[in-house]
Design a protein around this motif. Sequence first.
Motif, PDB file in Angstrom:
ATOM      1  N   CYS A  30      -5.715  -2.125  -1.380  1.00  0.00           N
ATOM      2  CA  CYS A  30      -5.957  -3.563  -1.578  1.00  0.00           C
ATOM      3  C   CYS A  30      -4.853  -4.221  -2.397  1.00  0.00           C
ATOM      4  N   GLN A  31      -4.027  -3.430  -3.068  1.00  0.00           N
ATOM      5  CA  GLN A  31      -2.998  -3.983  -3.945  1.00  0.00           C
ATOM      6  C   GLN A  31      -1.595  -3.922  -3.348  1.00  0.00           C
ATOM      7  N   VAL A  32      -1.445  -3.268  -2.211  1.00  0.00           N
ATOM      8  CA  VAL A  32      -0.132  -3.146  -1.584  1.00  0.00           C
ATOM      9  C   VAL A  32      -0.055  -4.112  -0.411  1.00  0.00           C
ATOM     10  N   LYS A  33       0.834  -5.101  -0.534  1.00  0.00           N
ATOM     11  CA  LYS A  33       1.044  -6.084   0.534  1.00  0.00           C
ATOM     12  C   LYS A  33       2.288  -5.714   1.315  1.00  0.00           C
ATOM     13  N   MET A  34       2.187  -5.896   2.615  1.00  0.00           N
ATOM     14  CA  MET A  34       3.324  -5.584   3.478  1.00  0.00           C
ATOM     15  C   MET A  34       4.468  -6.561   3.237  1.00  0.00           C
ATOM     16  N   SER A  35       5.666  -6.024   3.215  1.00  0.00           N
ATOM     17  CA  SER A  35       6.878  -6.828   3.071  1.00  0.00           C
ATOM     18  C   SER A  35       7.995  -6.140   3.835  1.00  0.00           C
ATOM     19  N   LYS A  36       9.113  -6.828   3.996  1.00  0.00           N
ATOM     20  CA  LYS A  36      10.244  -6.247   4.717  1.00  0.00           C
ATOM     21  C   LYS A  36      10.797  -5.029   3.995  1.00  0.00           C
ATOM     22  N   ASP A  37      10.618  -4.971   2.684  1.00  0.00           N
ATOM     23  CA  ASP A  37      11.110  -3.824   1.912  1.00  0.00           C
ATOM     24  C   ASP A  37      10.418  -2.527   2.295  1.00  0.00           C
ATOM     25  N   ILE A  38       9.191  -2.623   2.778  1.00  0.00           N
ATOM     26  CA  ILE A  38       8.439  -1.400   3.109  1.00  0.00           C
ATOM     27  C   ILE A  38       8.116  -1.321   4.602  1.00  0.00           C
ATOM     28  N   ASP A  39       8.905  -2.017   5.425  1.00  0.00           N
ATOM     29  CA  ASP A  39       8.718  -1.950   6.875  1.00  0.00           C
ATOM     30  C   ASP A  39       8.846  -0.495   7.328  1.00  0.00           C
ATOM     31  N   GLY A  40       7.857  -0.017   8.082  1.00  0.00           N
ATOM     32  CA  GLY A  40       7.853   1.360   8.561  1.00  0.00           C
ATOM     33  C   GLY A  40       7.144   2.331   7.634  1.00  0.00           C
ATOM     34  N   ILE A  41       6.492   1.816   6.588  1.00  0.00           N
ATOM     35  CA  ILE A  41       5.817   2.660   5.595  1.00  0.00           C
ATOM     36  C   ILE A  41       4.810   3.596   6.254  1.00  0.00           C
ATOM     37  N   ARG A  42       4.682   4.765   5.677  1.00  0.00           N
ATOM     38  CA  ARG A  42       3.673   5.737   6.128  1.00  0.00           C
ATOM     39  C   ARG A  42       2.736   6.010   4.970  1.00  0.00           C
ATOM     40  N   VAL A  43       1.454   5.907   5.236  1.00  0.00           N
ATOM     41  CA  VAL A  43       0.444   6.199   4.221  1.00  0.00           C
ATOM     42  C   VAL A  43      -0.574   7.166   4.799  1.00  0.00           C
ATOM     43  N   ALA A  44      -1.056   8.062   3.961  1.00  0.00           N
ATOM     44  CA  ALA A  44      -2.072   9.024   4.377  1.00  0.00           C
ATOM     45  C   ALA A  44      -3.400   8.642   3.756  1.00  0.00           C
ATOM     46  N   LEU A  45      -4.465   8.777   4.534  1.00  0.00           N
ATOM     47  CA  LEU A  45      -5.815   8.565   4.011  1.00  0.00           C
ATOM     48  C   LEU A  45      -6.292   9.885   3.416  1.00  0.00           C
ATOM     49  N   PRO A  46      -6.773   9.884   2.170  1.00  0.00           N
ATOM     50  CA  PRO A  46      -7.231  11.134   1.560  1.00  0.00           C
ATOM     51  C   PRO A  46      -8.469  11.673   2.279  1.00  0.00           C
ATOM     52  N   GLN A  47      -8.714  12.963   2.108  1.00  0.00           N
ATOM     53  CA  GLN A  47      -9.837  13.613   2.773  1.00  0.00           C
ATOM     54  C   GLN A  47     -11.179  13.043   2.347  1.00  0.00           C
ATOM     55  N   MET A  48     -11.269  12.570   1.097  1.00  0.00           N
ATOM     56  CA  MET A  48     -12.524  12.005   0.579  1.00  0.00           C
ATOM     57  C   MET A  48     -12.192  10.809  -0.299  1.00  0.00           C
ATOM     58  N   THR A  49     -13.187   9.964  -0.514  1.00  0.00           N
ATOM     59  CA  THR A  49     -13.074   8.909  -1.515  1.00  0.00           C
ATOM     60  C   THR A  49     -14.292   8.982  -2.413  1.00  0.00           C
ATOM     61  N   ARG A  50     -14.144   8.443  -3.590  1.00  0.00           N
ATOM     62  CA  ARG A  50     -15.240   8.433  -4.561  1.00  0.00           C
ATOM     63  C   ARG A  50     -15.542   6.980  -4.877  1.00  0.00           C
ATOM     64  N   ASN A  51     -16.788   6.564  -4.655  1.00  0.00           N
ATOM     65  CA  ASN A  51     -17.177   5.183  -4.891  1.00  0.00           C
ATOM     66  C   ASN A  51     -17.657   5.022  -6.333  1.00  0.00           C
ATOM     67  N   VAL A  52     -16.703   5.008  -7.242  1.00  0.00           N
ATOM     68  CA  VAL A  52     -16.968   4.753  -8.651  1.00  0.00           C
ATOM     69  C   VAL A  52     -16.243   3.458  -8.964  1.00  0.00           C
ATOM     70  N   ASN A  53     -16.935   2.497  -9.577  1.00  0.00           N
ATOM     71  CA  ASN A  53     -16.248   1.270  -9.905  1.00  0.00           C
ATOM     72  C   ASN A  53     -16.359   0.967 -11.390  1.00  0.00           C
ATOM     73  N   ASN A  54     -15.646  -0.065 -11.819  1.00  0.00           N
ATOM     74  CA  ASN A  54     -15.578  -0.374 -13.252  1.00  0.00           C
ATOM     75  C   ASN A  54     -16.932  -0.789 -13.835  1.00  0.00           C
ATOM     76  N   LYS A  55     -17.887  -1.232 -13.034  1.00  0.00           N
ATOM     77  CA  LYS A  55     -19.188  -1.622 -13.553  1.00  0.00           C
ATOM     78  C   LYS A  55     -20.017  -0.410 -13.991  1.00  0.00           C
ATOM     79  N   ASP A  56     -19.630   0.776 -13.497  1.00  0.00           N
ATOM     80  CA  ASP A  56     -20.347   1.987 -13.891  1.00  0.00           C
ATOM     81  C   ASP A  56     -20.100   2.373 -15.338  1.00  0.00           C
ATOM     82  N   PHE A  57     -19.106   1.744 -15.971  1.00  0.00           N
ATOM     83  CA  PHE A  57     -18.740   2.117 -17.330  1.00  0.00           C
ATOM     84  C   PHE A  57     -18.986   1.024 -18.359  1.00  0.00           C
ATOM     85  N   SER A  58     -19.643  -0.055 -17.971  1.00  0.00           N
ATOM     86  CA  SER A  58     -19.875  -1.142 -18.937  1.00  0.00           C
ATOM     87  C   SER A  58     -21.231  -1.047 -19.588  1.00  0.00           C
TER      88      SER A  58
END
Length: 168
Positions: free
Chosen positions: A140-168
Motif C-alpha cells: 500500500c506504500q509503494v507507488k509505481m513510477s518510472k524509476d521502478i518500471d519492471g519491478i518484481r515483487v514476491a508474495l510471501p507464503q503467509m500473512t499475519r493480520n495484526v494491526n496497530n489497534k491490537d496494541f492500544s
Amino acid sequence: MFRLLLKNSMRPTILTVRSSGSSQLLNSSILTASRGFSRTRPRLHGHLRKPAKGEELKISFILKDGTSKTYEVAEGDTILDIAQGHNLDMEGACGGSCACSTCHVIVDPDYYDALQEPEDDENDMLDLAYGLTETSRLGCQVKMSKDIDGIRVALPQMTRNVNNKDFS
C-alpha cells in the motif's frame, strides 16, 4: 417476485407482490419515491487507472506457487491496488492506510534501492509482518513510477493480520 413501479417522483409507489401464483396490489403512501433510480458504473476494487499509450509501466508478481504474472499499469498506482485489481492473493485488511501488514511484499533486491525510503509507520507495521526480509515493503506504500518500471515483487507464503489497534 417483487415489482416496483414509480409513478412521478413524489407520488405514492405501487408495489405488486407475487407469491405462489397469487398476486396482490398494494398502494402505499408510506412507500414514496423522492427521486427516480439512477445507475452509475460500479468502481472496481483496487481503483486502477488504465495507463496512457506509451506510458505503461510493468510489474511482475511472483505468486505463492512460484508462478509469475506481469501486468501493465499506470504511474501512481500502488502495488496493493494492482494486486487487488487483478485478483491476486493480497488482503490489504486496513484498506491501504498503513495500519496492518497484510499487503507485505518482498521486493527484488535489484529494485529495492530505487524505492523511496519507508516511513516510520511502515517500518512499525513491517515489524509485525510474517516472513520479514531485508527487502520487505508494504504494497500500500509503494507507488509505481518510472524509476521502478519492471519491478518484481514476491508474495510471501503467509500473512499475519495484526494491526496497530491490537496494541492500544
